[in-house]
Design an enzyme around this catalytic site. Structure first.
Site, PDB file in Angstrom:
ATOM      1  N   CYS A  91      35.985  30.430  40.057  1.00  0.00           N
ATOM      2  CA  CYS A  91      35.695  31.759  39.516  1.00  0.00           C
ATOM      3  C   CYS A  91      34.816  31.563  38.276  1.00  0.00           C
ATOM      4  CB  CYS A  91      36.982  32.540  39.223  1.00  0.00           C
ATOM      5  SG  CYS A  91      37.988  31.909  37.861  1.00  0.00           S
TER       6      CYS A  91
ATOM      7  N   ASN B 169      37.793  30.037  35.068  1.00  0.00           N
ATOM      8  CA  ASN B 169      38.907  29.201  35.510  1.00  0.00           C
ATOM      9  C   ASN B 169      40.190  29.439  34.716  1.00  0.00           C
ATOM     10  OD1 ASN B 169      39.783  25.731  35.764  1.00  0.00           O
ATOM     11  ND2 ASN B 169      39.978  27.219  37.380  1.00  0.00           N
TER      12      ASN B 169
ATOM     13  N   CYS C  98      41.839  32.820  35.404  1.00  0.00           N
ATOM     14  CA  CYS C  98      42.524  33.918  36.109  1.00  0.00           C
ATOM     15  C   CYS C  98      42.564  33.674  37.613  1.00  0.00           C
ATOM     16  CB  CYS C  98      41.828  35.260  35.856  1.00  0.00           C
ATOM     17  SG  CYS C  98      41.869  35.845  34.172  1.00  0.00           S
ATOM     18  N   ARG C  99      41.487  34.057  38.276  1.00  0.00           N
ATOM     19  CA  ARG C  99      41.471  34.081  39.738  1.00  0.00           C
ATOM     20  C   ARG C  99      41.556  32.711  40.383  1.00  0.00           C
ATOM     21  NH1 ARG C  99      36.031  37.249  40.391  1.00  0.00           N
ATOM     22  NH2 ARG C  99      35.608  36.006  38.556  1.00  0.00           N
ATOM     23  N   SER C 100      40.692  31.794  40.004  1.00  0.00           N
ATOM     24  CA  SER C 100      40.685  30.501  40.692  1.00  0.00           C
ATOM     25  C   SER C 100      41.956  29.686  40.449  1.00  0.00           C
ATOM     26  CB  SER C 100      39.425  29.693  40.371  1.00  0.00           C
ATOM     27  OG  SER C 100      39.302  29.417  39.001  1.00  0.00           O
TER      28      SER C 100
ATOM     29  N   ASP D  40      37.433  40.443  39.290  1.00  0.00           N
ATOM     30  CA  ASP D  40      37.900  39.809  38.069  1.00  0.00           C
ATOM     31  C   ASP D  40      38.853  40.759  37.337  1.00  0.00           C
ATOM     32  OD1 ASP D  40      38.281  38.392  35.733  1.00  0.00           O
ATOM     33  OD2 ASP D  40      36.148  38.025  35.385  1.00  0.00           O
TER      34      ASP D  40
END
Length: 171
Positions: free
Chosen positions: A12, A15, A17-19, A128
């Site tokens: 993401c 690095n 939150c999402r990933s 995001d």
């Protein structure tokens, strides 16, 4: 990383939150299918401004609420040379996908993470949640879980072939 495993890197922007959420969820989905010795999962960001920092606390809380542990995560930036180590690089959105493809050598397998969610429309992204509230992290986690299940299922089918370690499968 184990030189004999199929390697997946989820990417993401920062690095945090999402990933990292996807890394934790995908790692569990892979382990639940008995593939933890065959598949290695990690994550990174296209930007390096959060390097060394833990996962966003809202992301960690969303994970913990579903029984996952993201406490060991530390952010890092995806580097061009990692393509030699990753069999599959998964971007969380089209902006990350463009950035990763600019770095990619010919033949690199770079795709959107949600492309493995059979219920997601083509080109679906993981938005995001950083500038939102806790609810956004929960919604993102649901998207991540669906795509992780789809990917883990595909990996289980392909890697359970008679000689799964002879060559990295193309999904």
């Amino acid at each position: 990383m184990d030189a004999m495993s199929y390697r997946v890197c989820v990417v993401c922007l920062g690095n945090i939150c999402r990933s990292p959420m996807a890394e934790v969820v995908l790692r569990k989905a892979v382990a639940d299918r008995g593939l933890d010795g065959l598949v290695t999962v990690d994550s990174a960001g296209t930007g390096g401004w959060h390097q060394g920092r833990p996962m966003d606390e809202r992301a960690a809380e969303a994970l913990a609420g579903r029984g996952y542990d993201g406490s060991a995560h530390r952010a890092r930036q995806f580097l061009r040379e990692w393509y030699g180590q990753a069999d599959l690089v998964l971007a969380m959105d089209r902006e990350n996908l463009r950035a990763l493809r600019r770095l990619a050598p010919p033949g690199a397998d770079v795709r959107l993470f949600r492309s493995f969610d059979p219920a997601a429309p083509e080109g679906a992204e993981v938005p995001d949640p950083y500038y939102g509230d806790h609810e956004g992290f929960t919604e993102v986690l649901e998207m991540i879980e669906a795509a992780a299940e789809g990917l883990a299922g595909e990996l289980a089918e392909r890697l359970r072939a008679p000689h799964p370690r002879e060559s990295a499968p193309r999904l």
